[in-house]
Write a protein that holds these residues in place. Structure first.
Motif, short mmCIF file in Angstrom:
data_model
loop_
_atom_site.label_atom_id
_atom_site.label_comp_id
_atom_site.label_asym_id
_atom_site.label_seq_id
_atom_site.Cartn_x
_atom_site.Cartn_y
_atom_site.Cartn_z
N SER A 17 26.25 25.93 19.71
CA SER A 17 26.36 25.33 18.38
C SER A 17 25.67 26.19 17.34
O SER A 17 24.69 26.90 17.64
CB SER A 17 25.72 23.94 18.37
OG SER A 17 26.36 23.07 19.26
N ARG A 66 35.19 18.98 16.92
CA ARG A 66 34.08 19.87 17.30
C ARG A 66 33.21 20.25 16.10
O ARG A 66 32.01 20.50 16.27
CB ARG A 66 34.62 21.14 17.96
CG ARG A 66 35.39 20.90 19.24
CD ARG A 66 35.80 22.22 19.90
NE ARG A 66 36.70 22.99 19.04
CZ ARG A 66 36.40 24.18 18.53
NH1 ARG A 66 35.24 24.74 18.77
NH2 ARG A 66 37.28 24.82 17.77
N GLN A 81 28.47 21.80 10.74
CA GLN A 81 27.95 21.76 12.11
C GLN A 81 29.08 22.15 13.05
O GLN A 81 30.12 21.50 13.07
CB GLN A 81 27.44 20.34 12.45
CG GLN A 81 26.96 20.19 13.88
CD GLN A 81 25.70 21.00 14.17
OE1 GLN A 81 24.82 21.09 13.33
NE2 GLN A 81 25.63 21.59 15.35
N ASP A 83 30.09 22.80 16.88
CA ASP A 83 29.77 22.58 18.29
C ASP A 83 30.88 23.11 19.17
O ASP A 83 32.01 23.27 18.74
CB ASP A 83 29.55 21.09 18.55
CG ASP A 83 28.38 20.52 17.75
OD1 ASP A 83 28.50 19.37 17.26
OD2 ASP A 83 27.36 21.21 17.61
#
Length: 120
Positions: A17, A66, A81, A83
């Motif tokens: 991440s 994601r 963000q 991931d």
């Protein structure tokens, strides 16, 4: 004048991440839209995620589920963000914003880009 300052790129292993940040500063009256695009080698620039003021978020099909885009409390910052990153998502990620300045018009602004590298 308005500036977009990005941070948070770097090297991460596949499945890892990263969190990108972009802060707008300068002669801002209103930020109407903030988003992230990416430009990978040999590919066209593509939308990653967008968050209009007062509207629904929008994601590129390949990142849905994601990646998460959000605005900071001060509303002049946008976060991405990321991931479960994949090696093919190696790219330069650019912050984009549509901002009404104190000249009374909306202009389109871009950050300088932050590089994301995903190792396999």
């Amino acid at each position: 004048q308005v500036q977009l300052a990005e941070s948070g790129g770097g090297l991460v292993q596949a499945g890892g991440s990263l969190r990108l940040s972009c802060t707008a500063s300068g002669s801002i009256v209103r930020i109407n839209y903030m988003g992230w695009y990416r430009h990978a080698p040999g590919k066209q620039r593509e939308l990653v995620a967008a968050i209009p003021s007062g509207g629904d978020t929008n994601y590129g099909d390949s990142v849905k589920g994601r990646f998460t885009i959000s605005r900071g409390n001060a509303k002049n910052t946008v976060f991405l963000q990321m991931d479960s990153l994949k090696p093919e998502e190696r790219a330069v990620y650019y912050c984009n914003a549509a901002i009404t300045t104190d000249w009374g018009r909306e202009y389109d602004f871009w950050g300088q880009g932050t590089e994301v590298t995903v190792s396999s």
